[in-house]
Scaffold this motif. Structure first.
Motif, PDB file in Angstrom:
ATOM      1  N   GLU A  33       0.867  -1.250  -0.077  1.00 48.53           N
ATOM      2  CA  GLU A  33      -0.188   0.046   0.073  1.00 48.53           C
ATOM      3  C   GLU A  33       0.771   1.392  -0.001  1.00 48.53           C
ATOM      4  O   GLU A  33       0.543   2.309  -0.629  1.00 48.53           O
ATOM      5  N   ILE A  34       2.006   1.307   0.691  1.00 50.49           N
ATOM      6  CA  ILE A  34       2.840   2.301   1.034  1.00 50.49           C
ATOM      7  C   ILE A  34       3.733   2.630  -0.373  1.00 50.49           C
ATOM      8  O   ILE A  34       3.883   3.760  -0.758  1.00 50.49           O
ATOM      9  N   THR A  39       2.019   4.892  -3.316  1.00 49.02           N
ATOM     10  CA  THR A  39       1.521   5.937  -2.869  1.00 49.02           C
ATOM     11  C   THR A  39       2.585   7.038  -2.280  1.00 49.02           C
ATOM     12  O   THR A  39       2.562   8.318  -2.696  1.00 49.02           O
ATOM     13  N   ASN A  47       8.166   5.794   9.321  1.00 53.42           N
ATOM     14  CA  ASN A  47       7.147   6.179  10.342  1.00 53.42           C
ATOM     15  C   ASN A  47       5.704   5.762   9.548  1.00 53.42           C
ATOM     16  O   ASN A  47       4.962   5.145  10.495  1.00 53.42           O
ATOM     17  N   VAL A  48       5.673   5.728   8.491  1.00 53.86           N
ATOM     18  CA  VAL A  48       4.350   5.270   7.938  1.00 53.86           C
ATOM     19  C   VAL A  48       4.195   3.690   7.881  1.00 53.86           C
ATOM     20  O   VAL A  48       3.079   3.259   8.530  1.00 53.86           O
ATOM     21  N   GLY A  79       3.604   3.102  11.529  1.00 53.13           N
ATOM     22  CA  GLY A  79       2.029   3.506  12.053  1.00 53.13           C
ATOM     23  C   GLY A  79       1.151   2.498  11.650  1.00 53.13           C
ATOM     24  O   GLY A  79       0.154   2.074  12.475  1.00 53.13           O
ATOM     25  N   ASN A  80       1.302   1.805  10.408  1.00 51.61           N
ATOM     26  CA  ASN A  80       0.364   0.697   9.867  1.00 51.61           C
ATOM     27  C   ASN A  80       0.647  -0.364  10.627  1.00 51.61           C
ATOM     28  O   ASN A  80      -0.426  -1.219  10.950  1.00 51.61           O
ATOM     29  N   LEU A 104       3.435   5.668  19.129  1.00 51.84           N
ATOM     30  CA  LEU A 104       4.970   5.353  18.142  1.00 51.84           C
ATOM     31  C   LEU A 104       5.687   6.482  18.571  1.00 51.84           C
ATOM     32  O   LEU A 104       5.432   7.747  19.028  1.00 51.84           O
ATOM     33  N   SER A 143       0.203   9.098  10.256  1.00 52.32           N
ATOM     34  CA  SER A 143       0.642   7.615   9.633  1.00 52.32           C
ATOM     35  C   SER A 143      -0.316   6.582  10.700  1.00 52.32           C
ATOM     36  O   SER A 143      -0.010   5.451  10.338  1.00 52.32           O
ATOM     37  N   LYS A 152      -2.048   8.168   6.625  1.00 49.69           N
ATOM     38  CA  LYS A 152      -0.955   7.602   5.506  1.00 49.69           C
ATOM     39  C   LYS A 152      -0.772   6.204   5.628  1.00 49.69           C
ATOM     40  O   LYS A 152      -0.755   5.419   6.497  1.00 49.69           O
ATOM     41  N   PRO A 153      -0.376   5.724   4.231  1.00 44.88           N
ATOM     42  CA  PRO A 153      -0.378   6.502   2.852  1.00 44.88           C
ATOM     43  C   PRO A 153      -1.796   6.882   2.459  1.00 44.88           C
ATOM     44  O   PRO A 153      -2.839   6.355   2.586  1.00 44.88           O
ATOM     45  N   PHE A 154      -1.678   7.978   1.634  1.00 49.21           N
ATOM     46  CA  PHE A 154      -2.980   8.473   1.179  1.00 49.21           C
ATOM     47  C   PHE A 154      -2.464   8.943  -0.396  1.00 49.21           C
ATOM     48  O   PHE A 154      -1.484   8.988  -1.016  1.00 49.21           O
TER      49      PHE A 154
END
Lengths: 166, 120
Positions: free
Chosen positions: A24-25, A28, A101-102, A105-106, A117, B83, B104-106
């Motif tokens: 997903e990351i 994007t 970081n993303v 977070g996920n 986090l 995030s 995020k992600p977007f």
């Protein structure tokens, strides 16, 4: 506060989930058509890591590791820079940190909560502890080695901002 | 319309601004803040119509900034771009007065879904 014994990461997360989050990351954040491919290649001689800590029922870090040149290429892709524009070291650290970081977070969202986090950190990856508290995906981006590691905290790894030097 | 983009990552501020343009919001004034404290001060000095803010930042977090703004009487439109998008965080954001939370992600479609109706 008493510390609860949390299950190791291998009981909470599998590489396929990490890969689905990366799937997903990458398009994007890194760019259209970009992908983290879960096929290992030879690890680079020199590496740089970015990570965020997760503090909660499970404590540890989400670490992204690659060669410095790969980190630079990632920053260029994330920022969509075109020659003659070049990214500086600060942008490279910032971009790699934001990717961690993303990812963090996920990944946090699929682990038991509540948890928090930490802010992104850059440098040499924290040491890993118990083998069953490490979930690692060795992969590649544009043919270059890239590793995502979700690793439990050792004594040497504490959430950022909680330690006061004496 | 003036939009205040708040994130401690310059890279992420660039991505948010780029995504705003891709989503069609390209004729608005954009100002930037580097953390929650900077955003709180710039709401006073720049008078933005909308604040887009990261959650996890040094100095002052996004949620602390929003709470400080509401405590000071500011009713500026406020949304998170963060995030983490857990139900607990969405609830906390909504209770503090945020209009939306973009995880995020977007992409530009995520922005359109959240911002249509907020941005004229």
């Amino acid at each position: 506060m008493t510390l609860q014994e949390a299950p190791p990461i291998t009981a909470l997360l599998d590489p396929a989930t990490v890969q689905s989050i990366a799937d997903e990351i990458w398009p994007t954040l890194v760019g259209d058509g970009e992908a983290f491919v879960p096929v290992p290649v030879a690890p680079p001689a020199e590496v740089v890591s970015a990570w965020v800590t997760i503090s909660g029922p499970w404590n540890g870090a989400v670490v992204l590791t690659c060669a410095p040149a790969t980190a630079e290429a990632l920053a260029e892709s994330v920022l969509m820079t075109r020659p003659p524009t070049v990214v500086d070291d600060e942008d490279v650290a910032d971009a790699l940190g934001e990717l961690a970081n993303v990812l963090g977070g996920n990944i946090k969202s699929v682990l038991p909560g509540p948890s928090s986090l930490g802010l992104p950190q850059i440098g040499s990856a924290p040491t890993t502890g118990r083998l069953d508290d490490v979930c690692r995906v060795n992969g590649q981006w544009r043919g270059q080695s890239l590793t995502i590691t979700v690793q439990g905290a050792t004594e040497a790894l504490h959430p950022s901002g909680t330690e006061v030097p004496q | 319309m003036k939009i205040l983009v708040t994130d401690d990552s310059r890279v992420m501020r660039q991505i948010v601004i780029r995504t705003l343009r891709q989503a069609g919001y390209d004729d608005h004034d954009i100002v930037e803040a580097v953390d929650g404290r900077d955003a709180f001060e710039k709401v006073g000095s720049e008078k933005p119509d909308l604040v887009l803010s990261d959650w996890n930042m040094p100095e002052m977090t996004g949620i602390e900034c929003l709470e400080a703004l509401r405590a000071s009487g500011s009713q500026v439109a406020f949304g998170f771009v963060t995030s983490e998008g857990s139900p607990e965080m969405r609830e906390k954001a909504a209770n503090a007065g945020a209009l939306f939370l973009i995880a995020k992600p977007f992409n530009e479609d995520t922005f359109k879904d959240a911002l249509d109706g907020v941005i004229a």
